[in-house]
Design a protein around this motif. Structure first.
Motif, PDB file in Angstrom:
ATOM      1  N   ILE A  50       7.436 -48.737  29.668  1.00 32.73           N
ATOM      2  CA  ILE A  50       8.155 -48.868  28.399  1.00 32.73           C
ATOM      3  C   ILE A  50       8.428 -50.345  28.129  1.00 32.73           C
ATOM      4  CG2 ILE A  50      10.315 -48.283  27.201  1.00 32.73           C
ATOM      5  CD1 ILE A  50      10.450 -45.889  29.330  1.00 32.73           C
ATOM      6  N   ALA A  51       8.143 -50.772  26.902  1.00 29.53           N
ATOM      7  CA  ALA A  51       8.464 -52.153  26.528  1.00 29.53           C
ATOM      8  C   ALA A  51       9.633 -52.139  25.561  1.00 29.53           C
ATOM      9  CB  ALA A  51       7.255 -52.819  25.885  1.00 29.53           C
ATOM     10  N   GLU A  52      10.648 -52.935  25.848  1.00 32.91           N
ATOM     11  CA  GLU A  52      11.813 -53.073  24.979  1.00 32.91           C
ATOM     12  C   GLU A  52      11.752 -54.474  24.381  1.00 32.91           C
ATOM     13  OE1 GLU A  52      14.111 -51.863  23.374  1.00 32.91           O
ATOM     14  OE2 GLU A  52      16.144 -52.466  23.900  1.00 32.91           O
ATOM     15  N   LEU A  53      11.381 -54.558  23.109  1.00 33.60           N
ATOM     16  CA  LEU A  53      11.137 -55.864  22.488  1.00 33.60           C
ATOM     17  C   LEU A  53      12.377 -56.361  21.738  1.00 33.60           C
ATOM     18  CD1 LEU A  53       7.545 -55.161  21.100  1.00 33.60           C
ATOM     19  CD2 LEU A  53       8.216 -55.943  23.381  1.00 33.60           C
ATOM     20  N   GLY A  54      12.845 -57.540  22.116  1.00 32.89           N
ATOM     21  CA  GLY A  54      14.072 -58.074  21.514  1.00 32.89           C
ATOM     22  C   GLY A  54      15.293 -57.447  22.157  1.00 32.89           C
ATOM     23  N   CYS A  55      15.352 -57.485  23.488  1.00 33.79           N
ATOM     24  CA  CYS A  55      16.385 -56.764  24.234  1.00 33.79           C
ATOM     25  C   CYS A  55      17.742 -57.436  24.173  1.00 33.79           C
ATOM     26  CB  CYS A  55      15.962 -56.623  25.694  1.00 33.79           C
ATOM     27  SG  CYS A  55      15.713 -58.222  26.533  1.00 33.79           S
ATOM     28  N   SER A  56      17.771 -58.756  23.916  1.00 29.17           N
ATOM     29  CA  SER A  56      18.999 -59.543  24.023  1.00 29.17           C
ATOM     30  C   SER A  56      19.590 -59.374  25.437  1.00 29.17           C
ATOM     31  CB  SER A  56      19.978 -59.168  22.917  1.00 29.17           C
ATOM     32  OG  SER A  56      21.066 -60.055  22.943  1.00 29.17           O
ATOM     33  N   VAL A  57      20.918 -59.312  25.573  1.00 24.59           N
ATOM     34  CA  VAL A  57      21.511 -59.354  26.918  1.00 24.59           C
ATOM     35  C   VAL A  57      22.181 -58.047  27.328  1.00 24.59           C
ATOM     36  CG1 VAL A  57      21.880 -61.842  26.865  1.00 24.59           C
ATOM     37  CG2 VAL A  57      23.647 -60.314  25.956  1.00 24.59           C
ATOM     38  N   GLY A  58      22.120 -57.045  26.497  1.00 23.69           N
ATOM     39  CA  GLY A  58      22.846 -55.810  26.772  1.00 23.69           C
ATOM     40  C   GLY A  58      24.214 -55.870  26.124  1.00 23.69           C
ATOM     41  N   PRO A  59      25.013 -54.785  26.151  1.00 27.50           N
ATOM     42  CA  PRO A  59      24.729 -53.501  26.796  1.00 27.50           C
ATOM     43  C   PRO A  59      23.908 -52.530  25.942  1.00 27.50           C
ATOM     44  CG  PRO A  59      26.939 -53.426  25.903  1.00 27.50           C
ATOM     45  CD  PRO A  59      26.378 -54.792  25.570  1.00 27.50           C
ATOM     46  N   ASN A  60      23.709 -52.836  24.638  1.00 29.66           N
ATOM     47  CA  ASN A  60      23.026 -51.863  23.773  1.00 29.66           C
ATOM     48  C   ASN A  60      21.651 -51.466  24.293  1.00 29.66           C
ATOM     49  OD1 ASN A  60      25.177 -51.938  21.983  1.00 29.66           O
ATOM     50  ND2 ASN A  60      24.336 -53.705  20.903  1.00 29.66           N
ATOM     51  N   THR A  61      20.930 -52.446  24.779  1.00 34.31           N
ATOM     52  CA  THR A  61      19.570 -52.184  25.243  1.00 34.31           C
ATOM     53  C   THR A  61      19.551 -51.135  26.361  1.00 34.31           C
ATOM     54  OG1 THR A  61      17.531 -53.264  25.987  1.00 34.31           O
ATOM     55  CG2 THR A  61      19.564 -54.141  26.900  1.00 34.31           C
ATOM     56  N   PHE A  62      20.598 -51.150  27.218  1.00 37.22           N
ATOM     57  CA  PHE A  62      20.620 -50.200  28.336  1.00 37.22           C
ATOM     58  C   PHE A  62      20.863 -48.767  27.867  1.00 37.22           C
ATOM     59  CE2 PHE A  62      22.282 -54.218  30.342  1.00 37.22           C
ATOM     60  CZ  PHE A  62      21.049 -54.580  30.852  1.00 37.22           C
ATOM     61  N   SER A  63      21.705 -48.590  26.827  1.00 39.07           N
ATOM     62  CA  SER A  63      21.933 -47.217  26.377  1.00 39.07           C
ATOM     63  C   SER A  63      20.672 -46.670  25.719  1.00 39.07           C
ATOM     64  CB  SER A  63      23.166 -47.099  25.477  1.00 39.07           C
ATOM     65  OG  SER A  63      23.161 -48.086  24.493  1.00 39.07           O
ATOM     66  N   SER A 111      23.704 -57.308  34.412  1.00 41.60           N
ATOM     67  CA  SER A 111      24.352 -56.171  33.750  1.00 41.60           C
ATOM     68  C   SER A 111      23.555 -54.881  33.882  1.00 41.60           C
ATOM     69  CB  SER A 111      24.515 -56.461  32.250  1.00 41.60           C
ATOM     70  OG  SER A 111      24.932 -57.774  32.001  1.00 41.60           O
ATOM     71  N   LEU A 112      22.396 -54.936  34.526  1.00 40.47           N
ATOM     72  CA  LEU A 112      21.574 -53.724  34.661  1.00 40.47           C
ATOM     73  C   LEU A 112      22.385 -52.601  35.299  1.00 40.47           C
ATOM     74  CD1 LEU A 112      18.217 -55.262  35.946  1.00 40.47           C
ATOM     75  CD2 LEU A 112      18.415 -53.734  33.971  1.00 40.47           C
ATOM     76  N   PRO A 113      22.317 -51.385  34.737  1.00 35.12           N
ATOM     77  CA  PRO A 113      23.095 -50.275  35.306  1.00 35.12           C
ATOM     78  C   PRO A 113      22.677 -50.012  36.758  1.00 35.12           C
ATOM     79  CG  PRO A 113      22.089 -49.637  33.208  1.00 35.12           C
ATOM     80  CD  PRO A 113      21.505 -50.965  33.576  1.00 35.12           C
ATOM     81  N   PHE A 114      23.672 -49.822  37.630  1.00 33.16           N
ATOM     82  CA  PHE A 114      23.372 -49.572  39.048  1.00 33.16           C
ATOM     83  C   PHE A 114      22.625 -48.259  39.244  1.00 33.16           C
ATOM     84  CE2 PHE A 114      26.685 -52.751  40.033  1.00 33.16           C
ATOM     85  CZ  PHE A 114      25.953 -53.496  40.939  1.00 33.16           C
ATOM     86  N   ASP A 115      22.972 -47.267  38.412  1.00 34.13           N
ATOM     87  CA  ASP A 115      22.400 -45.928  38.614  1.00 34.13           C
ATOM     88  C   ASP A 115      21.142 -45.702  37.779  1.00 34.13           C
ATOM     89  OD1 ASP A 115      23.588 -46.040  36.169  1.00 34.13           O
ATOM     90  OD2 ASP A 115      24.554 -44.069  36.310  1.00 34.13           O
ATOM     91  N   ARG A 116      20.460 -46.781  37.381  1.00 33.92           N
ATOM     92  CA  ARG A 116      19.267 -46.620  36.557  1.00 33.92           C
ATOM     93  C   ARG A 116      18.166 -45.897  37.326  1.00 33.92           C
ATOM     94  NH1 ARG A 116      19.571 -51.970  38.320  1.00 33.92           N
ATOM     95  NH2 ARG A 116      17.665 -52.838  39.253  1.00 33.92           N
ATOM     96  N   SER A 117      17.391 -45.129  36.577  1.00 34.23           N
ATOM     97  CA  SER A 117      16.311 -44.382  37.240  1.00 34.23           C
ATOM     98  C   SER A 117      14.963 -44.973  36.840  1.00 34.23           C
ATOM     99  CB  SER A 117      16.390 -42.912  36.855  1.00 34.23           C
ATOM    100  OG  SER A 117      16.319 -42.801  35.444  1.00 34.23           O
TER     101      SER A 117
END
Lengths: 346, 346
Positions: A50-63, A111-117
């Motif tokens: 998956i490519a996330e283009l224009g991710c900035s710094v979070g947290p929106n990108t993670f949700s 800021s990456l979520p610890f429980d990411r899969s």
């Protein structure tokens, strides 16, 4: 985007971007469940990229990435019996977080979520160029990404051109149709490049969802521009500095988006829709929130042109106009809306 | 590693690491040319994926990646006729730069060579855990990476244990064999984990080159430890703080490396060699350079335990010992050497 985690940072003030992501959530999930052919996708690889283009710094990108991975898992489980012919394991996920090289990837990574899969990677660089090997990406997501033009067309700042955008910083509010045309021409060029590079990178049958602001937010640009002109009128800012600046942002209509996709011809439109954001951002406090949010995304380009003192002053003045903005939005019945497009690689 | 680009930053003081990378260059290239089966590797993918573990911030990592990509291209060209049955295009390269999440990825990304012929990604996290999907990596490079233990064995700081490392900060110079054993036991455990996760990630026939410091450099640790003890003797530092600190660094011998690889059993040893670094770092100026270099890599862990004031003082004092260090190196005929290992996934 504004780096760091200060008062006006993107990470603390991206309400607008959060609303866009939340507003598009159901449509993104729906596109995956109804339109993505998981059997074809998984026939050549057991890893979904998956490519996330224009991710900035979070947290929106993670949700956003969270619900995309969940939807892909759900889709896989629905078709597990048929997919099992090709692979025997539950797919693995790789997410590539992309933004300009000036983006604060340190904050993003911390800021990456610890429980990411999923396996998480950062990829610096403009998405108007190649970012991935050929046919390696299965799903692309970009929210408020393609609103950013690769550059400002030079005729906008050329006083000899009919498209000279004197006294304004954007096409919003410009009465000169040549200005709007110059902006659209640049958007068309950028999108042609964007679709061509993505078409190389995305596997056949792979999908791309693009979410862009459409109205409501956009009109706020004029209030920001008028704050700059106030400073000119008070003799605090040279008018030529305003004349030589234009925000590199374009907000396509559904018709314009259809035009650029069809002209390119490498993707099919699976769904396109204007969505009204649920929230009713029209009272004064909301207008303030909206302006602070706008500030967190555009302040960078403002500062690099006008310097931080003028940028600060213009932003502060625009926030003071929240009553006027709120009134204007009510009178014009302007509600924030976003354009959602789901495309499939032919 | 020391972040940023200040006087003692890694990016400006990594001479030692540069020597290691330069010293191993010919062996890495040789391993690719003579040992890598490019036909098998390219039978399932036209993209060659390289993992760089413990990349720090550059510039050393970029020169290593440059010669690795060139060697892989050369190898491809040698076998093009046979590879062409599987794919029709020149392979594309993806490089995944890995280091701890506290590494300064912003500096790394902003220093990426403009003329690179690979797609570059950052991947934050410990390499003692999974970083990539199953069977997705073709080549792994790590220089001075696996010298870093995942943690310090607790018996080293337990005064009731026979392995209590009182008054010292490392096993180098320790007369207590239990200390050395505890360090090696941790190295053994870490390597078992390391080989198991890499074996999942690396394709069959994929290769891994590991480069570790062996001697010369290592002995310098004792001079650093003695600077800390000087501070204790002068009453400027509490001895218990020295007792509770141990550098999480292990420098395996060829025999020890062979033992951990064979015990794990998932990789074959294609080549293992001790290399003497060409340069003759024994004079006083060189000893100073070496200590500044050492400082740039270990200062982080020193500061987090002792605080920045003590760290500064101990580093400065060790650099003052450059004459003594130079003498000691000459007398003991200590030349910096590195251990090179090329492994192949069975």
């Amino acid at each position: 985007m504004n780096a760091g985690d200060g008062v006006y940072s993107y990470s603390k003030n991206s309400h607008l971007q959060k609303e866009m992501i939340d507003g598009a959530k159901e449509m993104v999930i729906d596109a995956i469940i109804r339109k993505l052919n998981i059997k074809i996708i998984l026939s050549s690889s057991n890893t979904l990229r998956i490519a996330e283009l224009g991710c900035s710094v979070g947290p929106n990108t993670f949700s956003a990435m969270q619900y995309i991975v969940e939807a892909l898992k759900d889709k896989y489980l629905l078709y597990q019996d048929q997919v099992i012919n090709f692979t025997n394991n539950i797919p693995e996920f790789q997410i590539f977080f992309n933004d300009h090289v000036t983006n604060d990837f340190n904050i993003l990574f911390r800021s990456l979520p610890f429980d990411r899969s999923y396996y998480a990677y950062g990829i610096p660089g403009s998405f108007y160029g190649r970012l991935f090997p050929s046919r390696s990406i299965h799903f692309v997501h970009s929210s408020s990404g393609i609103n950013w033009l690769s550059k400002i067309p030079k005729e906008l700042v050329d006083e000899k051109s009919p498209a000279w955008n004197k006294g304004l910083i954007h096409y919003v509010g410009a009465s000169n149709v040549e200005v709007v045309n110059a902006y659209f021409a640049q958007f068309e060029k950028d999108m042609e490049v964007f679709f061509n590079v993505r078409a190389e990178e995305i596997v056949q049958g792979g999908m791309m969802v693009l979410i862009t602001a459409f109205s409501g937010y956009i009109r706020l640009m004029r209030f920001f521009g008028s704050s700059l002109m106030d400073l000119v009128n008070e003799g605090k800012l040279d008018e030529s500095l305003v004349d030589s600046f234009n925000l590199p942002l374009y907000y396509p209509s559904p018709q314009e988006m259809t035009k650029v996709v069809e002209k390119n011809g490498l993707f099919s439109i699976e769904r396109m829709e204007l969505i009204n954001i649920k929230s009713n951002l029209v009272d004064e406090a909301d207008a303030k929130t909206l302006m602070t949010s706008l500030r967190s995304s555009i302040e960078g380009v403002i500062i690099s042109h006008f310097g931080s003192k003028i940028a600060e002053e213009a932003c502060a003045r625009t926030i003071l106009k929240s009553e006027e903005i709120s009134e204007w939005m009510k009178v014009n019945n302007e509600k924030p809306s976003i354009l959602f497009v789901a495309l499939k690689r032919k």
